[in-house]
Design an enzyme around this catalytic site. Structure first.
Site, PDB file in Angstrom:
ATOM      1  N   ASP A  21      -2.265   6.333  -3.650  1.00 58.83           N
ATOM      2  CA  ASP A  21      -1.134   5.711  -2.966  1.00 58.83           C
ATOM      3  C   ASP A  21      -0.612   4.555  -3.811  1.00 58.83           C
ATOM      4  OD1 ASP A  21      -3.258   3.969  -2.532  1.00 58.83           O
ATOM      5  OD2 ASP A  21      -2.615   3.413  -0.524  1.00 58.83           O
ATOM      6  N   SER A  54       0.809  -1.209   0.000  1.00 62.39           N
ATOM      7  CA  SER A  54       0.000   0.000   0.000  1.00 62.39           C
ATOM      8  C   SER A  54       0.849   1.269   0.000  1.00 62.39           C
ATOM      9  CB  SER A  54      -0.960  -0.037   1.191  1.00 62.39           C
ATOM     10  OG  SER A  54      -1.904   0.990   1.133  1.00 62.39           O
ATOM     11  N   ASP A  91      -0.944   1.343  -4.042  1.00 59.86           N
ATOM     12  CA  ASP A  91      -1.827   0.352  -4.671  1.00 59.86           C
ATOM     13  C   ASP A  91      -3.147   0.962  -5.100  1.00 59.86           C
ATOM     14  OD1 ASP A  91      -2.872   0.633  -2.094  1.00 59.86           O
ATOM     15  OD2 ASP A  91      -3.470  -1.476  -1.957  1.00 59.86           O
TER      16      ASP A  91
END
Length: 445
Positions: free
Chosen positions: A241, A102, A243
């Site tokens: 961000d 992430s 992902d």
């Protein structure tokens, strides 16, 4: 049961250290594959990743694990987390896997699992996979070992899906949009989708090299985006961000807009059209009291959950809500995605910009946030929240804020830190109660 691998959002850690190794990934593949191989059909799993250097290693290890227990593997290459959830469902796969940490920097990586319905796995299913990871793998006979292939049209499928999330009458012609993809998973799809809808796109964070994901770009480092929006005279800036399940917006003046204001805008417009379900919005305990007051003023509720988008999603499914998210930018629009999708949320914001014909600074400022302060206190050991003096400080703070503020105290799930957050109409009072609790925790620790 104590969970050794799975946290609140899959498995995550520093690569080649602790749990995040190729050996662990292969065991995950074997265990999850064993759990989801049911019946006589040919089983398949969809695997996507972000742009981290370690993604190649983790992908290869997962492929080895899944094929060894008889599952076929479909690899997509770099794609957002919500795209993998979507493709898992659309391709009738038994399982989906996203390799990503992430918003963390490149040394970390993670493994997120999705069921055949595109939703993240339940705690019970993750616990069963952990149990199978400790058992001897049930290897397939030689003739039933799985095959692996890459598909080339995955990006196009996802772009088509996100474009369908807004009305066919909407065009972004005349909009100038700065899109920051954090050198991450959306570096191709997000700018393409927005450009295909007619906007002039200025792209940032679209040159991944394996080690620059989230590095001074993206939703957790928006300074570059703020400067570029002002420099270009753009109408709006979009920050995703690593992902791409998280969205932060920058208005035309270069000011940041967090997830609370984005949820307020999307929920309001859907409510006006009669498309909002559940009677309100689901968010976490960290969302600002100003959001709660605003929604109440237009006849909507704010349902709060623990921190974590999986808890938001659980509450949404339980209560029939179709809008939820986090102040940090996770946006879940369940009519269009089974997990947070920053690109889908961005398109909804841009559509509102077009329909209303007003600047982003106006349409994305629906309420004044209540003064909010968050401080972290690190401790060496023990359970400081059970200390008598800490309990007294918390009780006194709750008394002071009663009726015009909120207090949230929670231990971090990943490090020995107590997070102390308070908000209220008087910023001096907020600071005083936070400091008093932090000092009590330090003394107890």
């Amino acid at each position: 049961m104590t969970r050794r691998f799975f946290g609140t959002d899959g498995i995550r850690g520093r690569t080649n250290a602790g749990v995040m190794t190729a050996a662990t990934a292969m065991r995950v593949g074997q265990a999850a594959g064993t759990h989801f191989v049911r019946g006589g059909h040919r089983h398949r799993v969809v695997i996507g990743k972000d742009t981290r250097l370690s993604g190649y290693m983790m992908e290869s290890a997962l492929v080895a694990g899944f094929t060894s227990v008889g599952m076929d593997v479909i690899m997509t290459g770099p794609l957002p987390t919500p795209a993998i959830a979507l493709l898992t469902r659309e391709m009738r796969a038994d399982l989906g896997v996203m390799i990503s940490a992430s918003h963390n920097l490149f040394p970390d990586n993670g493994i997120k699992l999705f069921g055949p319905d595109g939703f993240k796995l339940s705690d019970e299913t993750e616990a069963e996979i952990e149990r199978l990871m400790d058992a001897e793998p049930q290897l397939a006979p030689a003739e039933k070992i799985g095959r692996a292939r890459r598909i080339e049209d995955a990006r196009g499928r996802y772009i088509h899906a996100v474009k369908r999330s807004i009305g066919s009458d909407i065009s972004f012609d005349g909009l100038k949009v700065v899109v920051d993809c954090a050198h991450g998973a959306a570096y191709q799809v997000a700018p393409s989708a927005i450009w295909e809808l007619g906007a002039e796109v200025v792209a940032l964070g679209v040159a991944p090299n394996g080690t620059n994901i989230n590095d001074k770009v993206g939703s957790t480092a928006i300074e570059a985006l703020q400067a570029k929006v002002v420099e270009e005279g753009a109408d709006i800036g979009i920050a995703l961000d690593g992902d791409a399940d998280r969205l932060i917006v920058v208005d035309e003046k270069g000011r940041a807009v967090d997830g609370d204001q984005i949820m307020a805008l999307i929920a309001t417009r859907m409510h006006e059209k009669g498309a909002l379900t559940g009677g309100g919005v689901v968010a976490t305990v960290m969302s600002n009291l100003g959001l709660e007051r605003y929604l109440s003023g237009i006849g909507l509720s704010l349902e709060r959950t623990k921190v974590g988008d999986r808890y938001v999603l659980e509450k949404m499914r339980e209560g029939g809500f179709n809008v939820g998210g986090e102040q940090s930018g996770h946006m879940i629009l369940i009519d269009h995605a089974t997990t947070g999708d920053g690109t889908v949320a961005a398109l909804r914001v841009l559509a509102s910009l077009v329909r209303e014909g007003r600047p982003a600074s106006e349409i994305l400022h629906l309420f004044d946030p209540v003064p909010q302060l968050l401080k972290n206190v690190r401790y060496d050991g023990g359970k400081p929240l059970e200390d008598g003096a800490v309990k007294s400080a918390i009780a006194e703070a709750e008394r002071v804020l009663e009726g015009h503020g909120r207090l949230v105290i929670r231990p971090s799930g990943t490090e020995p830190v107590i997070r102390v957050m308070a908000e209220g109409d008087d910023p001096g009072e907020v600071e005083q109660v936070v400091d008093s609790i932090c000092e009590a925790v330090r003394q107890a620790a």
